[in-house]
Design an enzyme around this catalytic site. Structure first.
Site, short mmCIF file in Angstrom:
data_model
loop_
_atom_site.label_atom_id
_atom_site.label_comp_id
_atom_site.label_asym_id
_atom_site.label_seq_id
_atom_site.Cartn_x
_atom_site.Cartn_y
_atom_site.Cartn_z
N LYS A 24 0.94 -1.33 -0.17
CA LYS A 24 0.02 0.05 0.02
C LYS A 24 0.74 1.20 -0.10
CE LYS A 24 -4.20 -1.97 1.59
NZ LYS A 24 -3.91 -3.35 2.20
C1 PLP Z 1 -4.56 -4.41 1.67
C2 PLP Z 1 -3.74 -5.76 1.46
C3 PLP Z 1 -4.04 -6.59 0.91
C4 PLP Z 1 -5.28 -6.58 -0.16
O1 PLP Z 1 -5.24 -5.64 -0.87
P1 PLP Z 1 -6.60 -5.25 -1.78
O2 PLP Z 1 -6.22 -4.19 -2.73
O3 PLP Z 1 -7.52 -4.66 -0.85
O4 PLP Z 1 -7.59 -6.54 -2.33
C5 PLP Z 1 -3.39 -7.72 0.70
N1 PLP Z 1 -2.21 -7.96 1.49
C6 PLP Z 1 -1.94 -7.02 2.26
C7 PLP Z 1 -0.53 -7.27 2.97
C8 PLP Z 1 -2.62 -5.93 2.32
O5 PLP Z 1 -2.15 -4.80 3.37
#
Ligand code: PLP
Length: 432
Positions: A107
């Site tokens: 993210k």
């Molecule tokens: C947010 C997150 C996900 C999921 O991603 P999305 O875009 O919400 O599907 C998977 N793994 C981790 C470590 C995350 O922080």
């Protein structure tokens, strides 16, 4: 480029409006009006390009008309100032590591890019922008870090009390500066619902300038396209049978991958790997989308019962479940399977996976059992140290915490506890 609202009840908006608003006033999501196809030559020569070159080339397709090359290059380079290496586990299994940013989850890509893009688009506007974000653990800290000290912004994070890991909570609650953490007595779905309600509340929006930095914000999504191209570029054998497994919750990451495919990225299939919260898998099976409450798992960032990017996927595929099925395979895994994979992969390859990454790995290897001879990449979405409690319990041994994360562990948590009620959130925001 202009951006349209998936509810299609209003006219298209500018980049600035889409990025600043996050969510349309009627609850719709913004989508780029066009998804440009990159020339074949781009893919033929991509291996000679740096990660930064690729990021810029991809971003220019969407933002080139609004931002000069020079400025765009600066935004992209300062946002993505860390690598996304492809690690080989075996002949046809690769991990694309997306956790080398400041908060050790993928993210960071979207949040850092969105922070810089928003700051650029606002110019020297002085009215305070409140960035309201619900997190199941990773988004909050990435957004906090991405918007930390961006002038005239106040970041407000809602997180579910007691449902995030220790390190996640420390990353969320110890940033200080323009970042406030609200500890909600509820689940992630509750946090997400409260945030959505805030965006459509007339009184709040009359008094405050609210924006979202959840993956519903298109600015975040665009930066998540970059690493799909770079990951593919790092494959030595780019045969026509490349598949990518994406551990999914709100499906922002997968949506970005599907957009990359639409831009011409030669990926045969995407694997949407989920934990037991598999509303999307059910949709692929039955054609019916039935959002519901999420259930807690050890891959907590994927505990989502009403994936917010679903509307975008529908748009990409003309609301036709068969078209989605042609590009996306789904598989779901339990906590027990996740732990088993963490331990087996560590035994076999000496490779450490966090629980989310492990679900990505499981999705890929499951698919490869049915479809042989494909070259598979799974996205490693968080650094294993972020979930050290689960990993140490599973492997029965201590794992190393990188220095850049250790410093947060020593800090003291600072949060405001709120009940799971919109009234409480509203009062809090009006009194900021
Ligand atoms: C947010 C997150 C996900 C999921 O991603 P999305 O875009 O919400 O599907 C998977 N793994 C981790 C470590 C995350 O922080």
């Amino acid at each position: 480029m202009r951006f349209y609202n998936t509810n299609k009840k209003s006219a298209s908006v500018s980049l600035k409006e889409a990025a600043l608003k996050g969510l349309a006033s009627d609850g719709g999501l913004f989508m780029p009006q066009r998804i440009p196809r990159l020339p074949d030559k781009f893919f033929k020569t991509i291996q000679a390009l740096s990660f930064q070159d690729i990021n810029f080339a991809v971003a220019k397709n969407f933002l080139g008309a609004d931002i000069s090359d020079n400025d765009l290059r600066k935004i992209v380079d300062s946002a993505i100032n860390f690598d996304a290496p492809l690690k080989k586990l075996s002949g046809n299994i690769f991990a694309l590591e997306l956790f080398h940013g400041p908060t050790a989850a993928f993210k960071d890509f979207g949040a850092r890019f969105a922070g810089r893009l928003l700051a650029y688009l606002r110019g020297d506007s002085k009215d305070k922008l409140i960035i309201l974000v619900a997190t199941s653990g990773d988004t909050g800290s990435a957004v906090a870090s991405g918007f930390f000290n961006v002038p005239c912004t106040q970041v407000v994070i809602l997180y579910p009390s007691g449902r995030v890991s220790n390190l996640q909570e420390k990353l969320l609650t110890t940033m200080g500066g323009n970042v406030l953490a609200l500890e909600i007595k509820g689940t992630f779905d509750d946090c997400q619902r409260l945030v959505k309600q805030a965006f459509v509340d007339a009184e709040l929006n009359n008094h405050l300038r609210l924006t979202s930095a959840n993956s519903i914000n298109i600015a975040r999504l665009l930066a998540q396209l970059f690493y799909y191209f770079y990951g593919w570029a790092q494959l030595k054998n780019q045969n026509d049978n490349v598949v990518i497994s994406v551990p999914s919750g709100n499906f922002g990451n997968l949506t970005a991958g599907l957009m990359a495919k639409r831009m011409g990225l030669p990926v045969a299939k995407f694997i949407a790997a989920t934990n037991i919260n598999d509303v999307f898998g059910e949709y692929l099976k039955t054609g019916k989308f039935r959002p519901r409450l999420s259930r807690p798992t050890i891959s907590n960032a994927m505990d989502v019962g009403n994936p917010s990017n679903f509307a975008r996927m529908l748009e990409l595929y003309d609301h036709d479940v068969n078209k989605i099925r042609a590009d996306v395979f789904h598989a779901r895994f339990t906590d027990a399977q996740t732990k088993k994979a963490i331990s087996q992969v560590f035994q076999k390859y000496r490779y450490l996976m966090d629980p989310h990454t492990a679900i990505g790995y499981l999705g890929l290897t499951h698919y490869q059992k049915i479809h042989h001879n494909c070259n598979g990449i799974f996205l490693a979405t968080a650094h294993p140290a972020k979930f050290s409690e689960i990993i140490e319990e599973t492997l029965k041994q201590k794992i190393e915490i990188p220095k850049r994360l250790k410093k947060y562990q020593r800090r003291k948590k600072q949060s405001v506890v709120l009940p799971n009620e919109f009234k409480a959130l509203k009062n809090f925001l009006l009194n900021l």
